[in-house]
Motif scaffolding. Sequence first.
Motif, PDB file in Angstrom:
ATOM      1  N   PHE A 272       8.489  26.318   9.871  1.00  0.00           N
ATOM      2  CA  PHE A 272       7.114  25.824   9.988  1.00  0.00           C
ATOM      3  C   PHE A 272       6.840  25.364  11.419  1.00  0.00           C
ATOM      4  O   PHE A 272       5.788  25.669  11.982  1.00  0.00           O
ATOM      5  CB  PHE A 272       6.869  24.671   9.017  1.00  0.00           C
ATOM      6  CG  PHE A 272       5.467  24.107   9.103  1.00  0.00           C
ATOM      7  CD1 PHE A 272       4.409  24.767   8.493  1.00  0.00           C
ATOM      8  CD2 PHE A 272       5.215  22.943   9.809  1.00  0.00           C
ATOM      9  CE1 PHE A 272       3.112  24.268   8.584  1.00  0.00           C
ATOM     10  CE2 PHE A 272       3.921  22.437   9.908  1.00  0.00           C
ATOM     11  CZ  PHE A 272       2.865  23.101   9.291  1.00  0.00           C
ATOM     12  N   ASP A 273       7.783  24.653  12.013  1.00  0.00           N
ATOM     13  CA  ASP A 273       7.549  24.191  13.382  1.00  0.00           C
ATOM     14  C   ASP A 273       7.541  25.355  14.360  1.00  0.00           C
ATOM     15  O   ASP A 273       6.747  25.368  15.303  1.00  0.00           O
ATOM     16  CB  ASP A 273       8.612  23.174  13.795  1.00  0.00           C
ATOM     17  CG  ASP A 273       8.261  22.494  15.111  1.00  0.00           C
ATOM     18  OD1 ASP A 273       7.242  21.777  15.153  1.00  0.00           O
ATOM     19  OD2 ASP A 273       8.974  22.719  16.108  1.00  0.00           O
ATOM     20  N   THR A 276       4.124  27.086  14.215  1.00  0.00           N
ATOM     21  CA  THR A 276       2.935  26.318  14.616  1.00  0.00           C
ATOM     22  C   THR A 276       3.018  25.777  16.038  1.00  0.00           C
ATOM     23  O   THR A 276       2.157  24.991  16.450  1.00  0.00           O
ATOM     24  CB  THR A 276       2.707  25.142  13.640  1.00  0.00           C
ATOM     25  OG1 THR A 276       3.904  24.347  13.569  1.00  0.00           O
ATOM     26  CG2 THR A 276       2.353  25.641  12.254  1.00  0.00           C
ATOM     27  N   THR A 277       4.024  26.174  16.804  1.00  0.00           N
ATOM     28  CA  THR A 277       4.131  25.738  18.197  1.00  0.00           C
ATOM     29  C   THR A 277       4.209  26.950  19.123  1.00  0.00           C
ATOM     30  O   THR A 277       4.646  28.028  18.724  1.00  0.00           O
ATOM     31  CB  THR A 277       5.371  24.844  18.414  1.00  0.00           C
ATOM     32  OG1 THR A 277       6.537  25.526  17.930  1.00  0.00           O
ATOM     33  CG2 THR A 277       5.227  23.519  17.692  1.00  0.00           C
ATOM     34  N   PRO A 284       0.892  29.862  19.093  1.00  0.00           N
ATOM     35  CA  PRO A 284       1.111  29.210  17.799  1.00  0.00           C
ATOM     36  C   PRO A 284       0.128  29.700  16.745  1.00  0.00           C
ATOM     37  O   PRO A 284      -0.995  30.106  17.059  1.00  0.00           O
ATOM     38  CB  PRO A 284       0.888  27.735  18.117  1.00  0.00           C
ATOM     39  CG  PRO A 284      -0.038  27.728  19.282  1.00  0.00           C
ATOM     40  CD  PRO A 284       0.344  28.927  20.098  1.00  0.00           C
ATOM     41  N   PRO A 286      -2.186  28.740  13.316  1.00  0.00           N
ATOM     42  CA  PRO A 286      -2.775  27.572  12.670  1.00  0.00           C
ATOM     43  C   PRO A 286      -1.878  27.128  11.507  1.00  0.00           C
ATOM     44  O   PRO A 286      -1.269  27.978  10.833  1.00  0.00           O
ATOM     45  CB  PRO A 286      -4.131  28.086  12.161  1.00  0.00           C
ATOM     46  CG  PRO A 286      -4.402  29.314  12.959  1.00  0.00           C
ATOM     47  CD  PRO A 286      -3.070  29.916  13.279  1.00  0.00           C
ATOM     48  N   PRO A 287      -1.778  25.847  11.242  1.00  0.00           N
ATOM     49  CA  PRO A 287      -0.907  25.360  10.165  1.00  0.00           C
ATOM     50  C   PRO A 287      -1.175  26.018   8.817  1.00  0.00           C
ATOM     51  O   PRO A 287      -0.237  26.320   8.076  1.00  0.00           O
ATOM     52  CB  PRO A 287      -1.194  23.863  10.130  1.00  0.00           C
ATOM     53  CG  PRO A 287      -1.603  23.533  11.520  1.00  0.00           C
ATOM     54  CD  PRO A 287      -2.362  24.729  12.017  1.00  0.00           C
ATOM     55  N   ALA A 290       0.439  29.408   8.791  1.00  0.00           N
ATOM     56  CA  ALA A 290       1.892  29.252   8.696  1.00  0.00           C
ATOM     57  C   ALA A 290       2.297  28.884   7.272  1.00  0.00           C
ATOM     58  O   ALA A 290       3.298  29.391   6.739  1.00  0.00           O
ATOM     59  CB  ALA A 290       2.358  28.176   9.671  1.00  0.00           C
ATOM     60  N   GLU A 318       0.379  19.476   8.029  1.00  0.00           N
ATOM     61  CA  GLU A 318      -0.723  19.937   8.872  1.00  0.00           C
ATOM     62  C   GLU A 318      -1.161  18.864   9.852  1.00  0.00           C
ATOM     63  O   GLU A 318      -1.430  19.154  11.027  1.00  0.00           O
ATOM     64  CB  GLU A 318      -1.896  20.354   7.987  1.00  0.00           C
ATOM     65  CG  GLU A 318      -1.634  21.611   7.172  1.00  0.00           C
ATOM     66  CD  GLU A 318      -2.785  21.953   6.247  1.00  0.00           C
ATOM     67  OE1 GLU A 318      -2.964  23.152   5.953  1.00  0.00           O
ATOM     68  OE2 GLU A 318      -3.498  21.023   5.818  1.00  0.00           O
ATOM     69  N   ALA A 321       1.482  18.623  12.568  1.00  0.00           N
ATOM     70  CA  ALA A 321       1.427  19.806  13.455  1.00  0.00           C
ATOM     71  C   ALA A 321       0.282  19.685  14.450  1.00  0.00           C
ATOM     72  O   ALA A 321       0.406  20.077  15.613  1.00  0.00           O
ATOM     73  CB  ALA A 321       1.278  21.066  12.617  1.00  0.00           C
ATOM     74  N   ARG A 322      -0.856  19.130  13.981  1.00  0.00           N
ATOM     75  CA  ARG A 322      -2.017  18.973  14.884  1.00  0.00           C
ATOM     76  C   ARG A 322      -1.784  17.868  15.906  1.00  0.00           C
ATOM     77  O   ARG A 322      -2.125  17.998  17.083  1.00  0.00           O
ATOM     78  CB  ARG A 322      -3.260  18.647  14.063  1.00  0.00           C
ATOM     79  CG  ARG A 322      -3.824  19.826  13.293  1.00  0.00           C
ATOM     80  CD  ARG A 322      -5.222  19.505  12.751  1.00  0.00           C
ATOM     81  NE  ARG A 322      -5.195  18.344  11.871  1.00  0.00           N
ATOM     82  CZ  ARG A 322      -5.045  18.404  10.542  1.00  0.00           C
ATOM     83  NH1 ARG A 322      -4.906  19.590   9.982  1.00  0.00           N
ATOM     84  NH2 ARG A 322      -5.059  17.315   9.816  1.00  0.00           N
TER      85      ARG A 322
END
Length: 324
Positions: A272-273, A276-277, A284, A286-287, A290, A318, A321-322
């Motif tokens: 996931f990381d 989203t990076t 990346p 968007p969460p 992902a 989410e 992540a933001r």
Amino acid sequence: DAAPRILDVNPAYEEISGYPRDELVGQNPNILKSGLTPPQVYEEMWEALRTRGAWQGTFINRRKGGELFYAFFSTVRLGEAHEPAGYIGFMRDVTPLVRGQEELRRRLAELRTTQRVTVRTLARLAEYRDPGIDGHLDRVTYYSTLLARRLGQEGGWDTTVDEEFLESLQSASLLHDVGKVGIPEGILFKPARLSRVERAVVELHPVVGAELLRRADDRLREELGLSRTFLTMAVEVALHHHERWDGRGYPEGLQGAAIPAAARIVALADVFDALTTRRVYRDPLPPAQAAELIREGAESQFDPRVVQAFLQELPRFEQAAREY
């Protein structure tokens, strides 16, 4: 007696308190009060004597000479609750024991702090190799902890998630990529698709990391006479966080529940990381996108129970992540 006044004491009580018998008889037992015992302790004592007829606990008392000491006190009520005839008690000076426990707690706190600092320092070796993934380890640790707590709350998973598991998981997730210190920078930072040979080199990092950590774990277990240490889980996670639920992962191709539980958790958090990076080879996602890819990976790439926990915690994933 019921007043309460001291009716009699034995020589041991005189020695512990520092008062001779003739100065104690007729006095209220609070003659030994230091003012440092929380009031609720006395309230609990009298309530227990009224209801159960017995109580035991520890006071911080003061001897006649002014010296503080810890007194373990056990007392029982004589007679009925509505009309007690008096009380008989036994006191023991437990100051050395309490001081020893305090020192042990202090040393354990120092040891935990030293352990955390050491783990973070070792983990940073991998992150320093790649400034483009700054914060990756902290985020993976946060995500892994969210997943583990959710799995523990839901119950029925194949591993018990308790505080010991969570504490070990935090160290293990920080150290999951430590094997990247053995990957050449030209491959690690390559801004294009890797060749088959280069991919094979990258896929060595779980083995490199596990071997590095295993040596330390073996030494600790041997020196301390333990079956497991905080690094034992870290070895498992470093080696197996790229395994897949369907058995098509690496380095050992483990399948299903044969993959260590902590590695299954970190595997999802890590992906996931990564999705989203920003990385050198892609932007990346968007969460939400992902999350959809991870949902599709249930029962193929990921443990379906871990995916379920992830979806339940998705808003917090989410948000993190933001923000981070």
